[in-house]
Scaffold this active site. Structure first.
Site, mmCIF file in Angstrom:
data_model
loop_
_atom_site.group_PDB
_atom_site.id
_atom_site.type_symbol
_atom_site.label_atom_id
_atom_site.label_comp_id
_atom_site.label_asym_id
_atom_site.label_seq_id
_atom_site.Cartn_x
_atom_site.Cartn_y
_atom_site.Cartn_z
ATOM 1 C CE LYS A 22 42.908 44.901 59.963
ATOM 2 N NZ LYS A 22 42.449 44.198 58.823
ATOM 3 C CG ASN A 23 38.955 46.154 59.069
ATOM 4 O OD1 ASN A 23 40.100 46.095 58.452
ATOM 5 N ND2 ASN A 23 38.240 45.070 59.602
ATOM 6 C CB CYS A 124 42.086 34.860 52.653
ATOM 7 S SG CYS A 124 41.138 35.244 53.825
ATOM 8 N NE ARG A 129 37.655 37.651 53.246
ATOM 9 C CZ ARG A 129 38.466 38.498 54.154
ATOM 10 N NH1 ARG A 129 39.591 38.067 54.370
ATOM 11 N NH2 ARG A 129 38.017 39.720 54.288
ATOM 12 C CG ASP A 132 30.104 36.917 44.177
ATOM 13 O OD1 ASP A 132 30.820 37.011 45.402
ATOM 14 O OD2 ASP A 132 28.823 36.436 44.476
ATOM 15 C CG ASP A 314 36.894 41.290 62.026
ATOM 16 O OD1 ASP A 314 36.807 40.340 61.551
ATOM 17 O OD2 ASP A 314 36.823 42.371 61.566
ATOM 18 N NE ARG A 406 47.692 41.526 57.082
ATOM 19 C CZ ARG A 406 47.049 41.016 55.822
ATOM 20 N NH1 ARG A 406 47.255 39.816 55.653
ATOM 21 N NH2 ARG A 406 46.141 41.644 55.194
HETATM 22 C C1 EPZ Z 1 35.775 43.305 56.247
HETATM 23 O O1 EPZ Z 1 35.997 42.188 55.050
HETATM 24 C C2 EPZ Z 1 36.820 43.191 57.118
HETATM 25 N N1 EPZ Z 1 37.939 43.869 56.468
HETATM 26 C C3 EPZ Z 1 36.942 41.999 57.725
HETATM 27 O O2 EPZ Z 1 37.844 42.152 58.790
HETATM 28 C C4 EPZ Z 1 35.587 41.433 58.494
HETATM 29 O O3 EPZ Z 1 36.057 40.415 59.015
HETATM 30 C C5 EPZ Z 1 34.645 41.450 57.342
HETATM 31 O O4 EPZ Z 1 34.368 42.680 56.703
HETATM 32 C C6 EPZ Z 1 33.290 41.061 58.040
HETATM 33 O O5 EPZ Z 1 32.888 42.024 58.998
HETATM 34 C C7 EPZ Z 1 38.169 45.017 56.131
HETATM 35 O O6 EPZ Z 1 37.367 45.777 56.492
HETATM 36 C C8 EPZ Z 1 39.403 45.666 55.399
HETATM 37 P P1 EPZ Z 1 32.505 41.021 53.807
HETATM 38 P P2 EPZ Z 1 35.097 41.896 53.705
HETATM 39 O O7 EPZ Z 1 32.578 41.342 52.183
HETATM 40 O O8 EPZ Z 1 34.780 43.340 53.327
HETATM 41 C C9 EPZ Z 1 30.973 37.107 51.512
HETATM 42 C C10 EPZ Z 1 39.992 41.461 60.175
HETATM 43 O O9 EPZ Z 1 40.361 40.639 60.659
HETATM 44 N N2 EPZ Z 1 31.484 37.891 50.201
HETATM 45 O O10 EPZ Z 1 31.686 41.849 54.554
HETATM 46 O O11 EPZ Z 1 35.963 41.100 52.885
HETATM 47 C C11 EPZ Z 1 32.429 36.637 52.200
HETATM 48 O O12 EPZ Z 1 32.968 35.395 51.453
HETATM 49 C C12 EPZ Z 1 39.131 41.277 58.910
HETATM 50 O O13 EPZ Z 1 40.199 42.858 60.123
HETATM 51 C C13 EPZ Z 1 30.770 37.115 48.819
HETATM 52 O O14 EPZ Z 1 30.242 36.110 49.053
HETATM 53 O O15 EPZ Z 1 34.318 41.145 54.438
HETATM 54 C C14 EPZ Z 1 31.991 36.516 53.549
HETATM 55 O O16 EPZ Z 1 31.396 35.216 53.747
HETATM 56 C C15 EPZ Z 1 39.058 39.853 58.213
HETATM 57 N N3 EPZ Z 1 30.874 37.845 47.973
HETATM 58 C C16 EPZ Z 1 30.691 37.577 53.831
HETATM 59 O O17 EPZ Z 1 30.225 37.885 52.619
HETATM 60 C C17 EPZ Z 1 31.504 39.003 47.849
HETATM 61 O O18 EPZ Z 1 31.457 39.689 46.683
HETATM 62 C C18 EPZ Z 1 31.244 38.782 54.491
HETATM 63 O O19 EPZ Z 1 32.217 39.480 53.991
HETATM 64 C C19 EPZ Z 1 31.881 39.912 49.043
HETATM 65 C C20 EPZ Z 1 31.649 39.084 50.070
#
Ligand code: EPZ
Length: 429
Positions: A22-23, A124, A129, A132, A314, A406
């Protein structure tokens, strides 16, 4: 609303085919916006999120075809995405709030059309999340970005985005994907440092290269992208889902069973396999994928979630379910999301002994879990309750399984085929 009814205690035995990830699929779908030619994706999982992304793309003007037919609002194993005639550059709140990955259309739309308007996703269940880093990275490439009425309003400079050096202050999968896609059509070279190294990033990079992009550093935290005037169509197969594979590995372990995970790749699961080995679960490579075997005699191990190649967030909830029935104690620390322990109270209702201290959970193994009605508010937490139910004495009902749908394709069918006593029932039953 459907729910799952599980009667625990059966060791799982057999083979499970791992679906496409999915991801990986979601950013690949968004990548179609980078070209006016057709992008064909194969090995897609049949999941609600994939359908939501098709719906989002369709409202931008992408022609979505499955088996040659208009596929608005549905999904299939393979899909043809034709973004030759984009008429709407807005990703509306209604779709973005349903699925955060919608924000992945921002980079491609801005890079190809010079502007985009994408709803801010909002918080969420697993954390605040923010987006920025997506915004800062695009600003470094010359974009002017304003936030107005809950929307990101992005505008590229005259002549389009320009290549830039950007150091991520924190590893982000989504921001790396958005910026990598945008950089493929920017003027000059972009260097992304402290980039995410998840296998899904490599998958996206390989698809972009098949579409004519120039990207170096795949698998490392330094990606170098040389912008092109245009990209072209391609056909690309989505990689197997390492999180689905890891989840089923833990299902084999928690039931004291043996499962062959067809299509699963050791390279994507090294840290998980190492952690499982510490818990006395054996994982070996076969000609088809991975074989996971356990005699049910599990031992507690400590786990800390980290960006790839570390232990994935995950799989944290699933690992915690496993540790609930291991001998001894296990300290599980979540470092990626601030609120990803929603499964704890539900596991506790099934007899688990867990104490949470900030971002760590101390799990003291118990000899047996007992079935109970449970529910969770996110995908991985929900599936951890399924794992607990498979091992528990008596009947467990997992409610609100639209979260599961999902991210897990026909989870009950895949597990039942290997001996799990479980079924999907309608809420009113
Ligand atoms: C991806 O989410 C995955 N989703 C998530 O899968 C997964 O948990 C996550 O990566 C971490 O591996 C998809 O690929 C669609 P991040 P993403 O940006 O890209 C912070 C599942 O169950 N952050 O790597 O949204 C954020 O809050 C899920 O399938 C900022 O602060 O995750 C988090 O603490 C849910 N600012 C950390 O970074 C930003 O602009 C990592 O988030 C972006 C992120």
């Amino acid at each position: 609303m459907d729910k799952l009814r599980i009667r625990g205690g059966n060791p799982l035995k057999g083979q499970i085919s791992i679906s496409g990830a999915k991801n990986a699929a979601l950013p690949l779908q968004a990548a179609c916006l980078l070209t006016d030619e057709k992008l064909t994706l194969t090995n897609l999982p049949l999941l609600a999120d994939i359908t939501t992304m098709n719906r989002l793309l369709a409202q931008h003007g992408v022609e979505v075809h499955i088996n040659g037919r208009d596929a608005f609002g549905s999904s299939g194993r393979s899909v043809e995405l034709d973004a030759g005639d984009i008429f709407n550059l807005t990703a509306p709140y209604d779709l973005v709030r349903k699925m955060r990955a919608s924000v992945l259309v921002l980079g491609p739309l801005l890079a190809r059309f010079g502007q985009a308007k994408v709803s801010l996703p909002g918080g969420c269940a697993i954390g605040t999340r923010p987006v920025d880093l997506h915004i800062k990275g695009l600003q470094a490439m010359g974009a002017q970005i304003d936030i107005e009425g809950g929307y990101i309003l992005a505008k590229a400079p005259e002549g389009g985005l320009v290549g830039a050096e950007f150091v991520f202050p924190q590893v982000s999968v989504g921001a790396t994907e958005n910026l990598m896609m945008a950089a493929t059509l920017a003027k000059g070279e972009t260097i992304l440092m402290n980039a995410a190294r998840e296998p899904e990033i490599g998958d996206l990079a390989r698809c972009l290269i098949a579409m004519g992009a120039e990207i170096e550093g795949i698998g490392s935290d330094r990606l170098v992208i040389k912008g092109k005037d245009r990209l072209h169509g391609a056909t690309y197969a989505v990689l197997p889902d390492r999180i689905e594979a890891g989840t089923f590995a833990m299902a084999a372990a928690i039931t004291g069973g043996e499962l062959e995970l067809v299509g699963a790749r050791m390279a994507d699961l090294k840290s998980v396999v190492k952690t499982l080995a510490g818990a006395h679960v054996k994982v070996t490579e076969t000609a088809n994928g991975l074989l996971v075997a356990s005699n049910g005699d599990l031992v507690g191990v400590d786990v800390m979630t980290e960006p790839f190649p570390g232990f994935p967030t995950d799989l944290q909830a699933q690992m915690m379910a496993l540790m609930c029935v291991a001998k001894g104690a296990s300290m599980i620390t979540e470092t990626i999301f601030e609120n990803r322990f929603m499964h704890v109270p539900e596991l506790t209702r099934m007899g688990a002994n867990i104490t949470v201290h900030g971002s760590s959970a101390l799990v003291r193994g118990v000899p047996k879990l007992t079935g109970a009605p449970v529910m969770a508010t996110d995908l991985r937490a929900s599936v951890s309750l399924v794992l607990a139910g498979l091992a528990a004495q008596g009947e467990t009902t997992v409610n609100r399984i639209y979260h599961l749908d999902r991210g897990y394709e026909r989870v009950e069918a895949k597990l039942a085929a290997c001996g799990a006593d479980m079924e999907r029932v309608k809420e009113e039953d």
